[in-house]
Motif scaffolding. Structure first.
Motif: not given
Length: 330
Positions: A115-117, A228-229, A256-258, A327-330
């Motif tokens: 997700g980060e990548a 993409d997500l 990971g993405y957010l 809830r994915w947001r840091p």
């Protein structure tokens, strides 16, 4: 194809060995082993438009010199500076072989890293500028369903020819009708940029919990940023839908993405619709290939069942998906 043909265009030392490894939707991939290292040779199918190949390779070439935490298959120019060659009437491109292997779909740490990548890739793609001309053009936006089919098709007629239950045909046609009606509003309200459009496990290389490479940019082009997500989330839990285990994977990937790329509230709330948008585009694409005799009935039926499985999950969990996304947001 042999080494002598290849060396007409690229300076590759002998001896050469060729090993086919994958056959994708639009290309055949081979590993070429030489004393100087390993390369990837991609042979494009005859029905792949040359302007789309030029666009794909042009995007990849623009990553040259950019710093990313993973690699992409930057094409090696021929001795005359072209990004591809034509060997035995087949378009081919050459790139270095990247390290790593595709990840499984049930490892939370790897899902988070993937997700980060993806977010890092989306940010990098947003900075690229590729001029579109009559000679250089990407696949169209996902909402241009009729263009994705390649030829004029009537989905109802093609689905009627397949061994599907009446309820399955009706559900597929309902998805198509509803998505066609709603997709214009998505393109009016959501951010657009160049995206990958095929980010799933088969197109990612990892070593441990690190993404080492992102492959297969054949469908890349301007589209909805959040697509993409949405596509990655629709693919990563394959085989886990409705088991309860899918949520841990979805959440790991989304977090990971957010962590790397923020999305607007409107984008997060559109995720269920964008799931369906990508599924409908895929349906038109593969029905078109089926109508042209490029795909078999068995292949299109497998893809249809994947679509129906994901849609059945969305029917139950669409709003829950949106709540998780917030809830994915840091």
């Amino acid at each position: 194809m042999n080494g002598d043909e290849l060396r007409q265009f690229w300076s590759i030392p002998e001896p050469l060995s060729f090993l086919p490894i994958t056959q994708g939707v639009n290309n055949l991939t081979q590993v070429i082993e030489t004393p100087a290292g390993s390369y990837i040779l991609r042979s494009y199918r005859a029905d792949r438009a040359l302007e789309q190949i030029r666009y794909e390779l042009g995007v990849l070439k623009r990553f040259q010199g950019r710093i990313l935490p993973f690699q992409v298959p930057i094409p090696i120019p021929t001795m005359t500076g072209e990004l591809f060659a034509v060997l035995s009437e087949t378009v081919v491109s050459l790139s270095p072989r990247l390290p790593g292997s595709p990840p499984p779909n049930d490892n939370l740490e790897q899902a988070y890293a993937a997700g980060e990548a993806l977010a890092q890739l989306v940010k990098a793609l947003a900075e690229l500028q590729v001029e579109i001309t009559s000679q250089i053009a990407p696949f169209p936006p996902s909402g241009d369903f009729a263009v994705w089919s390649g030829i004029p098709i009537i989905p109802a007629n093609l689905l009627q020819d397949l061994p599907l239950a009446k309820e399955e045909r009706e559900q597929l046609l309902r998805i198509v009708e509803e998505t066609q009606a709603l997709s214009p509003s998505l393109y009016q309200t959501l951010p657009r940029q160049i995206i990958h459009r095929d980010y799933d496990q088969s197109n990612i290389l990892m070593e441990g919990n690190s993404v080492t490479g992102v492959l297969d940019f054949e469908f890349c082009g301007p589209d909805l940023r959040v697509l993409d997500l949405a596509y990655a989330l629709s693919q990563w839990p394959s085989g886990l839908w409705n088991t309860g285990k899918e949520w841990a994977i979805i959440d790991a990937f989304g977090k990971g993405y957010l962590r790397q790329q923020d999305l607007s509230i409107v984008e997060l709330e559109a995720l269920p619709l964008v799931f369906r948008l990508r599924a409908t585009t895929s349906l038109f694409f593969h029905l078109g290939r089926f109508a042209q005799g490029v795909e078999t009935a068995e292949e299109i039926l497998e893809r249809i069942q994947e679509t129906l499985t994901t849609e059945a999950w969305l029917q139950i969990h669409a709003q829950e998906l949106v709540r998780h996304a917030h809830r994915w947001r840091p």
